[in-house]
Motif scaffolding. Structure first.
Motif, PDB file in Angstrom:
ATOM      1  N   ALA A  10       0.595  -1.261   0.329  1.00 54.56           N
ATOM      2  CA  ALA A  10      -0.043   0.345   0.048  1.00 54.56           C
ATOM      3  C   ALA A  10       0.810   1.218   0.248  1.00 54.56           C
ATOM      4  O   ALA A  10       0.130   1.888  -0.370  1.00 54.56           O
ATOM      5  N   GLY A  14      -0.165   1.644  -3.645  1.00 55.63           N
ATOM      6  CA  GLY A  14      -1.061   1.828  -2.863  1.00 55.63           C
ATOM      7  C   GLY A  14      -1.455   3.707  -3.391  1.00 55.63           C
ATOM      8  O   GLY A  14      -1.875   3.950  -3.571  1.00 55.63           O
ATOM      9  N   SER A 229      -2.601  -5.343  -0.774  1.00 56.88           N
ATOM     10  CA  SER A 229      -2.946  -3.882  -0.033  1.00 56.88           C
ATOM     11  C   SER A 229      -3.642  -3.447   0.391  1.00 56.88           C
ATOM     12  O   SER A 229      -4.696  -3.639   0.135  1.00 56.88           O
TER      13      SER A 229
END
Length: 300
Positions: A10, A14, A229
């Protein structure tokens, strides 16, 4: 298969397509991710700040990684210069991405696949001199948004080059979220005989709703390392139509109920997903964020 290692992406994948957020907010997200029990985190990318402004603070983020001594942090690089910047920032594990598609490679890094693959040896040498490792990630391993289906031979040629250059890990990535379980199994079967004892990982996006099914197929084919993520954030700024990664919390839920250990606390992963969605100021979140965990035996 009894255990799978999840790397949460992430912080890089992300955030790279989002509007830039301040470093303090990123560090709050990082703390929430590390609190899930995940043992590997892709923390940032050392790429051009003009092309990916959301990750311009890569070196600053890396100054805080000592706070999480039990986590294996990696950073993505796209050039030899990026690799050197990451090593100077203290990153011990590099990810070098080579797109199997010429058109995506040009859009992503400004050179074709052959030219990108030719740099693997230089990046591996720079990393190994610094006592760091290199994972070669093959992007658009199944399909390209410009060129269409990726021939398997283009993937296996990069794998062979990476192995010959001394890469420490290999991964195959469904950059635009198009693959399905049968195609996953076919490509894993083609790649595995080429890599010997090197670890093989996989990276899936859920653009067309097949990400979790593809991840499970990868596990069934023997892959023990998967990217995901929190909150399902993610997408490639140089691949039209690409959307979020498979969500860490959704993947943990699936694998847990299949008897596969991840070491990740599901409730903490859901909380981290909420932090992720809050940090970027929107997004649909994951299925587990919307529905929650199911009640287990012994729960009220």
């Amino acid at each position: 298969m009894t255990a799978v290692t999840i790397r949460d992406v992430a912080m890089r994948d992300g955030l790279q397509i989002e509007e830039p957020i301040d470093t303090a907010t990123k560090l709050e997200l990082l703390e929430a991710i590390c609190a899930t029990g995940v043992r590997e985190v892709e923390v940032t990318a050392f790429v051009s700040p003009s092309k990916v402004p959301a990750l311009a603070d890569a070196a600053e983020i890396c100054r805080h990684l000592h706070r999480f001594p039990d986590v294996r942090f990696s950073a993505l690089v796209a050039s030899v210069n990026g690799a050197r910047r990451a090593l100077d920032a203290g990153v011990a594990h590099l990810e070098y991405v080579v797109s199997a598609s010429d058109a995506h490679s040009r859009a992503n890094v400004g050179r074709d696949t052959e030219a990108s693959a030719a740099l693997i040896g230089d990046i591996v040498d720079a990393a190994h001199i610094a006592d760091a490792t290199v994972e070669v990630i093959i992007a658009t391993a199944w399909d390209c948004p410009f060129d269409g289906p990726t021939p398997t031979g283009r993937v296996t040629r990069i794998v062979e080059q990476a192995v010959a250059a001394g890469a420490d890990r290999i991964a195959i990535a469904d950059t635009i979220g198009t693959t399905t379980p049968r195609r996953v199994t076919d490509l894993v079967d083609a790649v595995r005989p080429l890599i010997g004892d090197l670890p093989l990982g996989a990276h899936f996006h859920n653009t067309r709703g097949t990400g979790l099914a593809s991840a499970y197929a990868a596990v069934q084919a023997g892959i023990t390392r998967l990217d995901a993520s929190v909150g399902g954030l993610g997408g490639c700024p140089f691949a039209p139509g690409a959307s979020g990664n498979i969500a860490t919390e959704d993947l943990v839920y699936l694998l847990r109920d299949c008897g596969i250990e991840t070491g990740v606390d599901l409730d903490a992963a859901i909380r981290a997903g909420q932090v992720a969605i809050g940090a970027v100021g929107g997004g649909t979140g994951s299925a587990l964020m919307r529905a929650g965990d199911r009640k287990l035996v012994g729960q009220a």
